[in-house]
Design a protein around this motif. Structure first.
Motif, PDB file in Angstrom:
ATOM      1  N   ALA A  18     -51.605  59.822  85.101  1.00 42.50           N
ATOM      2  CA  ALA A  18     -51.472  60.766  83.768  1.00 42.50           C
ATOM      3  C   ALA A  18     -52.065  59.565  82.976  1.00 42.50           C
ATOM      4  CB  ALA A  18     -50.276  60.966  83.578  1.00 42.50           C
ATOM      5  N   GLU A  19     -51.594  58.460  83.089  1.00 39.53           N
ATOM      6  CA  GLU A  19     -51.998  57.194  81.935  1.00 39.53           C
ATOM      7  C   GLU A  19     -53.481  57.175  82.035  1.00 39.53           C
ATOM      8  OE1 GLU A  19     -51.359  52.906  81.559  1.00 39.53           O
ATOM      9  OE2 GLU A  19     -49.620  53.756  81.066  1.00 39.53           O
ATOM     10  N   GLN A  20     -54.264  57.095  83.215  1.00 39.26           N
ATOM     11  CA  GLN A  20     -55.799  56.994  83.243  1.00 39.26           C
ATOM     12  C   GLN A  20     -56.321  58.201  82.600  1.00 39.26           C
ATOM     13  OE1 GLN A  20     -55.663  56.509  87.371  1.00 39.26           O
ATOM     14  NE2 GLN A  20     -56.248  54.241  87.233  1.00 39.26           N
ATOM     15  N   VAL A  21     -55.817  59.188  82.830  1.00 39.76           N
ATOM     16  CA  VAL A  21     -56.424  60.534  82.245  1.00 39.76           C
ATOM     17  C   VAL A  21     -56.479  60.386  80.729  1.00 39.76           C
ATOM     18  CG1 VAL A  21     -56.158  63.008  81.820  1.00 39.76           C
ATOM     19  CG2 VAL A  21     -56.100  61.982  83.959  1.00 39.76           C
ATOM     20  N   TYR A  22     -55.295  59.864  80.109  1.00 41.41           N
ATOM     21  CA  TYR A  22     -55.054  59.692  78.823  1.00 41.41           C
ATOM     22  C   TYR A  22     -56.151  58.641  78.265  1.00 41.41           C
ATOM     23  CZ  TYR A  22     -52.905  57.783  74.468  1.00 41.41           C
ATOM     24  OH  TYR A  22     -52.438  57.413  73.296  1.00 41.41           O
ATOM     25  N   TRP A  23     -56.248  57.619  78.695  1.00 40.53           N
ATOM     26  CA  TRP A  23     -57.288  56.611  78.469  1.00 40.53           C
ATOM     27  C   TRP A  23     -58.928  57.129  78.404  1.00 40.53           C
ATOM     28  CZ3 TRP A  23     -55.698  53.400  74.894  1.00 40.53           C
ATOM     29  CH2 TRP A  23     -54.356  52.943  75.116  1.00 40.53           C
ATOM     30  N   GLN A  24     -58.995  57.831  79.371  1.00 38.53           N
ATOM     31  CA  GLN A  24     -60.352  58.488  79.718  1.00 38.53           C
ATOM     32  C   GLN A  24     -60.461  59.510  78.719  1.00 38.53           C
ATOM     33  OE1 GLN A  24     -62.774  57.728  81.977  1.00 38.53           O
ATOM     34  NE2 GLN A  24     -64.131  58.947  80.619  1.00 38.53           N
ATOM     35  N   LEU A  25     -59.535  60.512  78.129  1.00 38.60           N
ATOM     36  CA  LEU A  25     -59.383  61.402  77.296  1.00 38.60           C
ATOM     37  C   LEU A  25     -59.794  60.439  75.863  1.00 38.60           C
ATOM     38  CD1 LEU A  25     -59.220  64.235  76.347  1.00 38.60           C
ATOM     39  CD2 LEU A  25     -56.738  63.850  76.283  1.00 38.60           C
ATOM     40  N   ASN A  26     -59.077  59.516  75.598  1.00 43.45           N
ATOM     41  CA  ASN A  26     -59.253  58.831  74.265  1.00 43.45           C
ATOM     42  C   ASN A  26     -60.721  58.339  74.107  1.00 43.45           C
ATOM     43  OD1 ASN A  26     -56.781  59.276  73.160  1.00 43.45           O
ATOM     44  ND2 ASN A  26     -55.785  57.396  73.920  1.00 43.45           N
ATOM     45  N   THR A  27     -61.278  57.787  75.268  1.00 43.78           N
ATOM     46  CA  THR A  27     -62.468  57.228  75.059  1.00 43.78           C
ATOM     47  C   THR A  27     -63.573  58.473  74.968  1.00 43.78           C
ATOM     48  OG1 THR A  27     -61.766  55.518  76.627  1.00 43.78           O
ATOM     49  CG2 THR A  27     -64.265  55.749  76.506  1.00 43.78           C
ATOM     50  N   PRO A  85     -47.823  66.396  85.500  1.00 42.17           N
ATOM     51  CA  PRO A  85     -47.518  65.071  85.021  1.00 42.17           C
ATOM     52  C   PRO A  85     -48.693  64.782  83.759  1.00 42.17           C
ATOM     53  CG  PRO A  85     -47.584  64.936  87.430  1.00 42.17           C
ATOM     54  CD  PRO A  85     -47.981  66.453  86.892  1.00 42.17           C
ATOM     55  N   VAL A  86     -49.789  65.257  83.837  1.00 43.34           N
ATOM     56  CA  VAL A  86     -50.812  65.045  82.962  1.00 43.34           C
ATOM     57  C   VAL A  86     -50.356  65.666  81.708  1.00 43.34           C
ATOM     58  CG1 VAL A  86     -53.207  65.369  82.171  1.00 43.34           C
ATOM     59  CG2 VAL A  86     -52.568  64.577  84.465  1.00 43.34           C
ATOM     60  N   ILE A  87     -50.067  67.112  81.822  1.00 41.65           N
ATOM     61  CA  ILE A  87     -49.599  68.075  80.641  1.00 41.65           C
ATOM     62  C   ILE A  87     -48.519  67.319  79.801  1.00 41.65           C
ATOM     63  CG2 ILE A  87     -48.407  70.141  80.142  1.00 41.65           C
ATOM     64  CD1 ILE A  87     -50.068  71.192  82.448  1.00 41.65           C
ATOM     65  N   GLN A  88     -47.465  66.617  80.447  1.00 34.89           N
ATOM     66  CA  GLN A  88     -46.369  66.245  79.997  1.00 34.89           C
ATOM     67  C   GLN A  88     -46.456  64.769  79.090  1.00 34.89           C
ATOM     68  OE1 GLN A  88     -43.826  65.665  83.527  1.00 34.89           O
ATOM     69  NE2 GLN A  88     -42.821  67.705  82.997  1.00 34.89           N
ATOM     70  N   THR A 119     -56.233  69.680  70.453  1.00 33.18           N
ATOM     71  CA  THR A 119     -55.831  70.528  71.570  1.00 33.18           C
ATOM     72  C   THR A 119     -56.655  70.243  72.820  1.00 33.18           C
ATOM     73  OG1 THR A 119     -55.410  72.322  69.900  1.00 33.18           O
ATOM     74  CG2 THR A 119     -55.559  73.198  71.953  1.00 33.18           C
ATOM     75  N   ILE A 120     -56.037  70.258  73.906  1.00 32.89           N
ATOM     76  CA  ILE A 120     -56.551  69.882  75.133  1.00 32.89           C
ATOM     77  C   ILE A 120     -56.100  71.019  76.074  1.00 32.89           C
ATOM     78  CG2 ILE A 120     -56.784  68.272  77.100  1.00 32.89           C
ATOM     79  CD1 ILE A 120     -57.539  67.189  74.138  1.00 32.89           C
ATOM     80  N   ALA A 121     -56.956  71.464  76.871  1.00 32.24           N
ATOM     81  CA  ALA A 121     -56.837  72.518  78.027  1.00 32.24           C
ATOM     82  C   ALA A 121     -56.517  71.674  79.193  1.00 32.24           C
ATOM     83  CB  ALA A 121     -57.991  73.510  78.054  1.00 32.24           C
ATOM     84  N   VAL A 122     -55.687  71.886  80.022  1.00 32.56           N
ATOM     85  CA  VAL A 122     -55.269  71.345  80.950  1.00 32.56           C
ATOM     86  C   VAL A 122     -54.790  72.177  82.359  1.00 32.56           C
ATOM     87  CG1 VAL A 122     -53.864  69.357  82.248  1.00 32.56           C
ATOM     88  CG2 VAL A 122     -54.298  69.135  79.964  1.00 32.56           C
ATOM     89  N   GLU A 123     -55.541  72.019  83.450  1.00 27.35           N
ATOM     90  CA  GLU A 123     -55.156  73.217  84.548  1.00 27.35           C
ATOM     91  C   GLU A 123     -53.543  72.981  84.793  1.00 27.35           C
ATOM     92  OE1 GLU A 123     -57.814  74.005  87.831  1.00 27.35           O
ATOM     93  OE2 GLU A 123     -58.665  72.102  87.477  1.00 27.35           O
ATOM     94  N   LYS A 124     -52.956  74.171  84.994  1.00 26.96           N
ATOM     95  CA  LYS A 124     -51.592  74.014  85.047  1.00 26.96           C
ATOM     96  C   LYS A 124     -50.830  73.286  86.325  1.00 26.96           C
ATOM     97  CE  LYS A 124     -51.081  78.274  88.172  1.00 26.96           C
ATOM     98  NZ  LYS A 124     -50.186  79.215  88.148  1.00 26.96           N
TER      99      LYS A 124
END
Length: 86
Positions: A73-82, A13-16, A4-9
């Motif tokens: 959004a993709e960069q956030v995803y990869w940073q998050l996974n790392t 694009p990151v949320i989606q 579960t990830i909290a994302v500022e509203k």
């Protein structure tokens, strides 16, 4: 994925994108109300516009905080996974 990830509203694009990749995403507004419940999230994604995103300057948390400013959004995803693998 059971994370579960909290994302500022403001980061729609990151949320989606994170939702499409299988994360459970909660769109929230940060403030003092969230500081006491922050540990229910596996990570937090912020815009970076407010360094004091939890309403407290010295909050200590064991969860990753990703500052999304200047990232796709993709960069956030990869940073998050790392960050979550550590």
């Amino acid at each position: 994925m059971d994370r579960t990830i909290a994302v500022e509203k403001e980061l729609t694009p990151v949320i989606q994108y994170l939702s499409e990749k299988g994360y459970k995403v909660e769109s929230i507004e940060f403030g003092s109300d969230y500081s006491k419940n922050i540990d229910k999230y596996d990570a937090v994604v912020v815009t970076g516009m407010n360094k004091d995103f939890l309403g407290m300057q010295d909050v200590v948390s064991k969860i990753p905080v990703i500052e999304a400013r200047g990232m796709t959004a993709e960069q956030v995803y990869w940073q998050l996974n790392t960050s979550l693998k550590q």
